[in-house]
Design a protein around this motif. Structure first.
Motif, PDB file in Angstrom:
ATOM      1  N   THR A 183      -7.254   8.039  -0.799  1.00  0.00           N
ATOM      2  CA  THR A 183      -6.502   7.160  -1.698  1.00  0.00           C
ATOM      3  C   THR A 183      -5.082   7.674  -1.867  1.00  0.00           C
ATOM      4  O   THR A 183      -4.108   6.905  -1.790  1.00  0.00           O
ATOM      5  CB  THR A 183      -7.194   7.080  -3.065  1.00  0.00           C
ATOM      6  N   GLU A 186      -3.072   7.415   1.550  1.00  0.00           N
ATOM      7  CA  GLU A 186      -2.635   6.047   1.834  1.00  0.00           C
ATOM      8  C   GLU A 186      -1.425   5.673   0.984  1.00  0.00           C
ATOM      9  O   GLU A 186      -0.483   5.036   1.470  1.00  0.00           O
ATOM     10  CB  GLU A 186      -3.782   5.073   1.587  1.00  0.00           C
ATOM     11  N   ASN A 190       2.420   5.236   2.800  1.00  0.00           N
ATOM     12  CA  ASN A 190       3.074   3.938   2.703  1.00  0.00           C
ATOM     13  C   ASN A 190       4.397   4.017   1.939  1.00  0.00           C
ATOM     14  O   ASN A 190       5.323   3.252   2.216  1.00  0.00           O
ATOM     15  CB  ASN A 190       2.137   2.914   2.071  1.00  0.00           C
ATOM     16  N   GLU A 203      -5.116  -0.116   6.970  1.00  0.00           N
ATOM     17  CA  GLU A 203      -6.018   1.013   6.706  1.00  0.00           C
ATOM     18  C   GLU A 203      -6.428   1.739   7.973  1.00  0.00           C
ATOM     19  O   GLU A 203      -6.496   2.975   7.991  1.00  0.00           O
ATOM     20  CB  GLU A 203      -7.262   0.519   5.959  1.00  0.00           C
ATOM     21  N   VAL A 206      -3.639   3.953   8.992  1.00  0.00           N
ATOM     22  CA  VAL A 206      -3.569   5.123   8.111  1.00  0.00           C
ATOM     23  C   VAL A 206      -4.574   6.176   8.561  1.00  0.00           C
ATOM     24  O   VAL A 206      -4.269   7.376   8.621  1.00  0.00           O
ATOM     25  CB  VAL A 206      -3.836   4.723   6.647  1.00  0.00           C
ATOM     26  N   LYS A 210      -3.588   9.831   9.766  1.00  0.00           N
ATOM     27  CA  LYS A 210      -4.115  10.970   9.017  1.00  0.00           C
ATOM     28  C   LYS A 210      -4.782  11.966   9.958  1.00  0.00           C
ATOM     29  O   LYS A 210      -4.573  13.185   9.848  1.00  0.00           O
ATOM     30  CB  LYS A 210      -5.108  10.478   7.967  1.00  0.00           C
TER      31      LYS A 210
END
Length: 524
Positions: A183, A186, A190, A203, A206, A210
């Motif tokens: 959470t 992200e 952004n 997502e 991301v 990651k």
């Protein structure tokens, strides 16, 4: 025949070991004054003494061989062929990055970092001290990280905070298990992506980014033995070279993809490679890529695609994992200290209320929230040894008692210094109140020595952005949602190995919207 082959291999290995031993002896720091050093093995040096997590292993070595906290505050080690100095004295660390700041501003040329960047220029954090580093840092500061530019992008961070709250609310109509790290990651990625390219990530994008970022940090850590043992690199044990080459290709494709996408969306008809934006647009709508592509039209060499790629990747990768890890550690500490969590919620409710969402401009009026983040950075600094430094010339430190020889890699044990019981009351307890402004007997404000973002000219240029993103993210999480542990047991605060010291067990917590914020969350 088998015996002949085995004997040949053994002879070859013995020859290589002898060669490496001779090389390591030549590279040994022989003019180091009386800096304590444990016994070393040929070729390996002290690598055999290192365990995971690295920061705790080095701290234990300093206590055992460096005279503990009453000793010199220095420990000389050898990682294979490379001399490494561990600094655990705050006074000497401060001297290193003030008096000897220029001499210690270089970075070690580690093989893993060269492989990780491939043919690209190095990142801002890993670039050698010189014109390339100054150019990259200036670009990042002017176009993204200056106080002026950060103030112009406040609305973008507030918008991402709303997007994070909206997504959590939709996913947690009842109490739901939430990955805090993802959470936070992200949200941060952004925030920075909006500054860099003016868009958000989906997502799945991301998740890929990651994974790429975490793999890069893991490969470029100070404990990568391939950087210090040429034999391992020669034989490529674990296929490290191939893995780093794959990461380098992935980084190149990601960075160039951002530039190519921006060119397609902002292409000026009839001029190859040129871009334009509405000249009436406000500075807040500008992006790093847009600025640099316009600079490229007048100076192709200084603003080549490789420079733009490097700048964008430096901002995205250095800023995301570090800030999101700190948010995760902070939330874990709050879950284990519910009274602190309740106090933070009370402050936010008193200052912001429940009729609107917390915004970045509110942070100045939320001192206890800042104390929570500061205490988190004290206990779990973003980089427990900072980024490695390297001496470009001999330095004499601690009242001319010790010499740091040219070519020595320097690690600063921020983790131990910020938990030193001679400097901190109850250093292993989470006490945000210790950072509330106080007055000592002489009437002066108490000064606390911390350096989680480094010190001197190689200090992290993104500190200002980190404070803003961490404050907004944690503030909105606390304001809008009720967080609880998954069970009755306390959250596991075990520390993993890595440049950004991850949690051994990633934090998953129960999350449920606060009833008083439901109406606001419905409308965002």
């Amino acid at each position: 025949m088998v015996m002949e082959v085995s004997f040949s291999h053994a002879l070859l290995l013995a020859s290589l070991l002898l060669l490496l031993y001779l090389l390591s002896s030549r590279g040994k720091n022989s003019s180091n004054g009386s800096i304590p050093s444990p016994p070393a093995l040929p070729v390996l040096g002290h690598l055999h003494l290192l365990k995971k997590p690295l920061h705790r292993s080095l701290a234990a070595l300093a206590v055992r061989y460096g005279g503990g906290r009453d000793g010199a505050g220095l420990l000389l080690l050898r990682f294979g062929t490379r001399p490494v100095l561990l600094v655990s004295s705050p006074a000497i660390a401060e001297e290193c990055f003030t008096v000897h700041d220029v001499a210690l501003a270089d970075r070690p040329g580690l093989a893993s970092r060269r492989l990780l960047t491939g043919d690209e220029c190095p990142s801002i954090a890993s670039a050698s001290y010189g014109p390339v580093w100054r150019h990259l840092r200036r670009i990042a500061t002017v176009h993204a990280l200056s106080a002026h530019r950060l103030s112009l992008t406040t609305s973008a961070r507030d918008a991402e905070a709303r997007a994070m709250a909206r997504k959590l609310w939709r996913a947690t109509r009842g109490a739901t298990a939430v990955s805090v790290k993802f959470t936070a990651f992200e949200f941060v990625v952004n925030v920075i992506m909006d500054m860099v390219a003016g868009r958000r990530m989906e997502e799945d994008e991301v998740l890929r980014f990651k994974a790429m970022t975490e793999a890069g940090f893991a490969a470029a850590g100070a404990a990568n033995q391939h950087d210090f043992l040429p034999l391992l690199r020669l034989l490529d044990f674990g296929r490290t070279r191939r893995r780093l080459a794959g990461l380098a290709k992935e980084r190149h494709e990601f960075g160039q993809g951002l530039i190519d996408e921006y060119r397609r969306l902002h292409h000026r008809h009839g001029v190859v490679g040129a871009v334009t934006e509405d000249t009436t647009s406000t500075p807040a709508q500008r992006t790093v890529i847009g600025d640099l592509l316009r600079q490229q039209e007048g100076s192709l060499e200084s603003y080549a695609d490789v420079v733009i790629r490097t700048t964008c990747l430096s901002l995205l990768q250095a800023g995301t994992d570090t800030s999101s890890s700190t948010i995760e550690w902070a939330m874990a500490l709050l879950l284990n200290n519910p009274l602190v969590l309740a106090k933070a919620k009370e402050e936010i409710d008193a200052v912001v209320g429940t009729s609107r969402l917390l915004e970045e401009h509110d942070l100045a009026c939320l001192p206890y929230l800042r104390c929570i983040i500061t205490e988190t950075l004290r206990m779990y600094p973003i980089a427990p040894h900072l980024a490695p430094h390297q001496a470009s010339s001999d330095c004499v430190v601690a009242g001319r008692q010790y010499i740091i020889a040219r070519g020595t890699m320097v690690l600063v044990d921020v983790y131990s210094m910020q938990r030193d019981p001679t400097m901190w009351d109850e250093p292993n307890r989470f006490i945000p109140e210790r950072f509330e402004v106080g007055i000592d007997e002489d009437g002066d404000k108490q000064v606390v020595r911390m350096m989680p973002f480094g010190m001197g000219r190689r200090k992290c240029p993104g500190e200002g952005l980190a404070w803003r993103t961490m404050g907004v993210a944690l503030g909105v999480m606390v304001q809008c949602f009720r967080w609880e542990r998954m069970g009755k047991d306390e959250v596991d605060m075990g520390e993993g190995s890595g440049f950004t010291m991850p949690m051994v067990v990633p934090l998953v917590a129960m999350c449920q919207p606060c009833e008083e914020m439901n109406e606001i969350l419905k409308r965002i």
